[in-house]
Design an enzyme around this catalytic site. Sequence first.
Site, PDB file in Angstrom:
ATOM      1  N   HIS A 107       0.673  -1.204  -0.086  1.00 52.16           N
ATOM      2  CA  HIS A 107      -0.027  -0.010  -0.012  1.00 52.16           C
ATOM      3  C   HIS A 107       1.027   1.305  -0.117  1.00 52.16           C
ATOM      4  CE1 HIS A 107      -3.091   2.811   0.783  1.00 52.16           C
ATOM      5  NE2 HIS A 107      -2.556   3.291   2.056  1.00 52.16           N
ATOM      6  N   ASP A 118     -11.336   2.071   7.469  1.00 54.11           N
ATOM      7  CA  ASP A 118     -10.913   3.624   7.797  1.00 54.11           C
ATOM      8  C   ASP A 118     -11.214   4.594   6.574  1.00 54.11           C
ATOM      9  OD1 ASP A 118      -9.627   5.624   9.318  1.00 54.11           O
ATOM     10  OD2 ASP A 118      -7.716   5.217   8.439  1.00 54.11           O
TER      11      ASP A 118
END
Length: 423
Positions: free
Chosen positions: A141, A241
């Site tokens: 990521h 999130d």
Amino acid sequence: MIAANNPKLTSWIAVPADSDFPIQNLPFGIIKKGDNTPKAASIIGDQVINLDALHQLGYFSSITLPEGIFNHHTLNGFIALGKSTTNAVRERLSEIFQKDNAELRDNAEGKSSVLTPVGEVDLLMPVHVGDYTDFYSSEQHATNVGTMFRDPDNALLPNWKHIPVGYHGRASSIVVSGTDLRRPKGQTMEPEASKPSFGPTKRLDFELEMAFVTGKVNELGNSITPDEADEYIFGFTLFNDWSARDIQKWEYVPLGPFLAKNFGSSISPWIVTMEALEPFKVAGPVQEPEVLPYLKYTGKSHFDINLEVFIQPEGSTETCVARSNFRHMYWNVRQQLAHHTVNGCNINVGDMYASGTISGPTPDAYGSMLELAWKGTKPLMMPDGTERKFIHDGDEVTMRGYGEKDGVRIGFGEVRTKILPAK
């Protein structure tokens, strides 16, 4: 082996083959039935277990428990009793609900007060979250984001492989699965614009994460080593999130995300204990360069947990857009907690720590729309013929996760959130 984890155990409660909640799981949560007060609970199959009713009926008489410990709005008080007690409760539940144990199985009146179909209760926030920290611990990521927004040849910042990067987020806006969220508003700087504009985000994104909850306090000034971390980590939830990427891009320099993150994060309602996940521990990646001594650990500290993300446009069916795994983390939870406290930061019962977006090595394993649609250049097609660069109003995003080994599936349920238009 932890006795309650024995893969040979079966329950007198029916457990569907694809259930996240066999007798080997026994997670903890908070339920509310009708107008009754919230109670601590566990679950096997599709039956929730009222722990307060079990306690009142004397089924926990072998364990020293405060009166009314399960008659609260959160699990914080129960978790604070310590792992010797919470593990004893889990082991006792395992005994009570084993197939050959008749003590509750053949007690019709007791069963009626203890068991309720999960569809007949509300699943509430399991803990009061006093503090929340979000990490940034998936190398794939971080590399993807660095490639998109900086230099592909130097995608990772110089500190990334030396420290588990994290920031303190907003605890008050963490909500349980099933809670709708409003599209947030804020300042953005459009491409080629000379000044910022204000309005609803145009780049609303999910982030596929796991989170752990601490169940033990360390005093201010004291740190926790990686090999001590298991004593402090009570259990795990799924964590979405939410992020407003256009707001984040404009505001994050120099202090990091603010309005782009604090409008809401979503969690699954059951906390799966560290002990229940013991069979799914695996080795992590080789960390190069070698970490500093305070981040070194022994044993297996990653978890083989399959993770999936689904998008359901309003009026349509859901489609899976990502499949990842918790084992793809570079920094593990032990290192995260050790780094968090190495400066003497004190932690509390119920504090929550998110992993950061979990992205795997292939495009179908990326943990955010930012990556899956590659900054909007590769839109995803939905079953209704529409496409997604980011999340639309009316979309419902669902995350699911489970580990599977020796014929036993230990799961987390789901975290499901619908996005409503901005006010």
